[in-house]
Design a protein around this motif. Sequence first.
Motif, PDB file in Angstrom:
ATOM      1  N   ILE A 252      34.217 -44.370  18.201  1.00  0.00           N
ATOM      2  CA  ILE A 252      33.486 -44.405  16.942  1.00  0.00           C
ATOM      3  C   ILE A 252      32.006 -44.125  17.221  1.00  0.00           C
ATOM      4  N   HIS A 253      31.464 -43.128  16.528  1.00  0.00           N
ATOM      5  CA  HIS A 253      30.063 -42.737  16.687  1.00  0.00           C
ATOM      6  C   HIS A 253      29.268 -43.175  15.464  1.00  0.00           C
ATOM      7  N   THR A 254      28.013 -43.514  15.689  1.00  0.00           N
ATOM      8  CA  THR A 254      27.107 -43.876  14.609  1.00  0.00           C
ATOM      9  C   THR A 254      25.929 -42.910  14.626  1.00  0.00           C
ATOM     10  N   PRO A 255      25.653 -42.236  13.496  1.00  0.00           N
ATOM     11  CA  PRO A 255      24.494 -41.329  13.464  1.00  0.00           C
ATOM     12  C   PRO A 255      23.225 -42.094  13.831  1.00  0.00           C
ATOM     13  N   GLY A 256      22.398 -41.458  14.648  1.00  0.00           N
ATOM     14  CA  GLY A 256      21.172 -42.102  15.101  1.00  0.00           C
ATOM     15  C   GLY A 256      21.339 -42.836  16.418  1.00  0.00           C
ATOM     16  N   LYS A 257      22.575 -43.247  16.716  1.00  0.00           N
ATOM     17  CA  LYS A 257      22.861 -43.916  17.982  1.00  0.00           C
ATOM     18  C   LYS A 257      23.611 -42.981  18.929  1.00  0.00           C
ATOM     19  N   SER A 258      24.450 -42.118  18.377  1.00  0.00           N
ATOM     20  CA  SER A 258      25.187 -41.125  19.155  1.00  0.00           C
ATOM     21  C   SER A 258      24.572 -39.755  18.891  1.00  0.00           C
ATOM     22  N   VAL A 259      24.443 -38.959  19.922  1.00  0.00           N
ATOM     23  CA  VAL A 259      23.949 -37.590  19.758  1.00  0.00           C
ATOM     24  C   VAL A 259      25.161 -36.667  19.688  1.00  0.00           C
ATOM     25  N   PHE A 260      25.296 -35.968  18.563  1.00  0.00           N
ATOM     26  CA  PHE A 260      26.439 -35.078  18.383  1.00  0.00           C
ATOM     27  C   PHE A 260      26.322 -33.893  19.327  1.00  0.00           C
ATOM     28  N   ARG A 261      27.449 -33.486  19.911  1.00  0.00           N
ATOM     29  CA  ARG A 261      27.497 -32.361  20.845  1.00  0.00           C
ATOM     30  C   ARG A 261      28.406 -31.265  20.294  1.00  0.00           C
ATOM     31  N   GLU A 262      27.889 -30.057  20.230  1.00  0.00           N
ATOM     32  CA  GLU A 262      28.682 -28.912  19.792  1.00  0.00           C
ATOM     33  C   GLU A 262      29.907 -28.731  20.684  1.00  0.00           C
ATOM     34  N   LYS A 263      29.783 -29.102  21.947  1.00  0.00           N
ATOM     35  CA  LYS A 263      30.879 -28.992  22.913  1.00  0.00           C
ATOM     36  C   LYS A 263      32.118 -29.741  22.431  1.00  0.00           C
ATOM     37  N   TRP A 264      31.937 -30.834  21.711  1.00  0.00           N
ATOM     38  CA  TRP A 264      33.080 -31.589  21.200  1.00  0.00           C
ATOM     39  C   TRP A 264      33.921 -30.721  20.269  1.00  0.00           C
ATOM     40  N   LEU A 265      33.279 -29.959  19.408  1.00  0.00           N
ATOM     41  CA  LEU A 265      34.001 -29.059  18.501  1.00  0.00           C
ATOM     42  C   LEU A 265      34.718 -27.966  19.293  1.00  0.00           C
ATOM     43  N   LYS A 266      34.007 -27.393  20.263  1.00  0.00           N
ATOM     44  CA  LYS A 266      34.605 -26.335  21.091  1.00  0.00           C
ATOM     45  C   LYS A 266      35.826 -26.850  21.844  1.00  0.00           C
ATOM     46  N   ASP A 267      35.751 -28.074  22.352  1.00  0.00           N
ATOM     47  CA  ASP A 267      36.883 -28.655  23.082  1.00  0.00           C
ATOM     48  C   ASP A 267      38.106 -28.822  22.184  1.00  0.00           C
ATOM     49  N   ILE A 268      37.895 -29.259  20.949  1.00  0.00           N
ATOM     50  CA  ILE A 268      39.013 -29.436  20.011  1.00  0.00           C
ATOM     51  C   ILE A 268      39.661 -28.084  19.713  1.00  0.00           C
ATOM     52  N   ILE A 269      38.841 -27.084  19.424  1.00  0.00           N
ATOM     53  CA  ILE A 269      39.359 -25.738  19.115  1.00  0.00           C
ATOM     54  C   ILE A 269      40.094 -25.166  20.326  1.00  0.00           C
ATOM     55  N   THR A 270      39.518 -25.320  21.511  1.00  0.00           N
ATOM     56  CA  THR A 270      40.143 -24.799  22.733  1.00  0.00           C
ATOM     57  C   THR A 270      41.501 -25.458  22.967  1.00  0.00           C
ATOM     58  N   THR A 271      41.570 -26.756  22.810  1.00  0.00           N
ATOM     59  CA  THR A 271      42.823 -27.484  23.001  1.00  0.00           C
ATOM     60  C   THR A 271      43.886 -27.011  22.013  1.00  0.00           C
ATOM     61  N   LYS A 272      43.517 -26.854  20.761  1.00  0.00           N
ATOM     62  CA  LYS A 272      44.470 -26.381  19.755  1.00  0.00           C
ATOM     63  C   LYS A 272      44.942 -24.963  20.056  1.00  0.00           C
ATOM     64  N   THR A 273      44.017 -24.107  20.455  1.00  0.00           N
ATOM     65  CA  THR A 273      44.368 -22.709  20.758  1.00  0.00           C
ATOM     66  C   THR A 273      45.322 -22.648  21.948  1.00  0.00           C
ATOM     67  N   MET A 274      45.042 -23.432  22.976  1.00  0.00           N
ATOM     68  CA  MET A 274      45.928 -23.459  24.144  1.00  0.00           C
ATOM     69  C   MET A 274      47.319 -23.958  23.761  1.00  0.00           C
ATOM     70  N   MET A 275      47.382 -24.968  22.923  1.00  0.00           N
ATOM     71  CA  MET A 275      48.665 -25.515  22.506  1.00  0.00           C
ATOM     72  C   MET A 275      49.444 -24.483  21.683  1.00  0.00           C
ATOM     73  N   MET A 276      48.756 -23.777  20.794  1.00  0.00           N
ATOM     74  CA  MET A 276      49.429 -22.764  19.974  1.00  0.00           C
ATOM     75  C   MET A 276      49.947 -21.604  20.829  1.00  0.00           C
ATOM     76  N   ASP A 277      49.218 -21.282  21.894  1.00  0.00           N
ATOM     77  CA  ASP A 277      49.665 -20.220  22.795  1.00  0.00           C
ATOM     78  C   ASP A 277      50.941 -20.624  23.547  1.00  0.00           C
ATOM     79  N   ASP A 278      51.110 -21.912  23.771  1.00  0.00           N
ATOM     80  CA  ASP A 278      52.284 -22.419  24.511  1.00  0.00           C
ATOM     81  C   ASP A 278      53.523 -22.585  23.637  1.00  0.00           C
ATOM     82  N   VAL A 279      53.326 -22.628  22.316  1.00  0.00           N
ATOM     83  CA  VAL A 279      54.443 -22.841  21.400  1.00  0.00           C
ATOM     84  C   VAL A 279      54.982 -21.492  20.942  1.00  0.00           C
ATOM     85  N   THR A 280      56.293 -21.315  21.047  1.00  0.00           N
ATOM     86  CA  THR A 280      56.928 -20.080  20.610  1.00  0.00           C
ATOM     87  C   THR A 280      57.586 -20.309  19.256  1.00  0.00           C
ATOM     88  N   PHE A 281      57.293 -19.434  18.329  1.00  0.00           N
ATOM     89  CA  PHE A 281      57.876 -19.547  16.987  1.00  0.00           C
ATOM     90  C   PHE A 281      59.011 -18.566  16.825  1.00  0.00           C
TER      91      PHE A 281
END
Length: 117
Positions: free
Chosen positions: A88-117
Amino acid sequence: MVASSTVNEESGIGIVDEIVKKWDVNECWLYCIDFLEKTESQLQFRVKWSIPTRRKPIPSATAAVYFTIDTSKKDADLFYVLEAQRLIHTPGKSVFREKWLKDIITTKTMMMDDVTF
């Protein structure tokens, strides 16, 4: 923060938007804020992030940040959690990092590449 009695769905979106605008995120990232739920003492919002491009205007993956405004006290408290995380982050106490968004997108993309439809 603001007085709990003045926080509603519309003003909550404005509060979340002001927090997000202060984050140091590259301008290629776009976001939208959705109101999710109101309980007796909380309002919940989702901020969906993506990087649309000319070649792919509808991105294959998005990253979400979930905001909660707690109105149980005289002054409302605000905190946020990133998608699929528990910290849990609190604005003003935690510094938001763009890397967090990139990590989520990267993880989802890798997972989608591994799943065959």
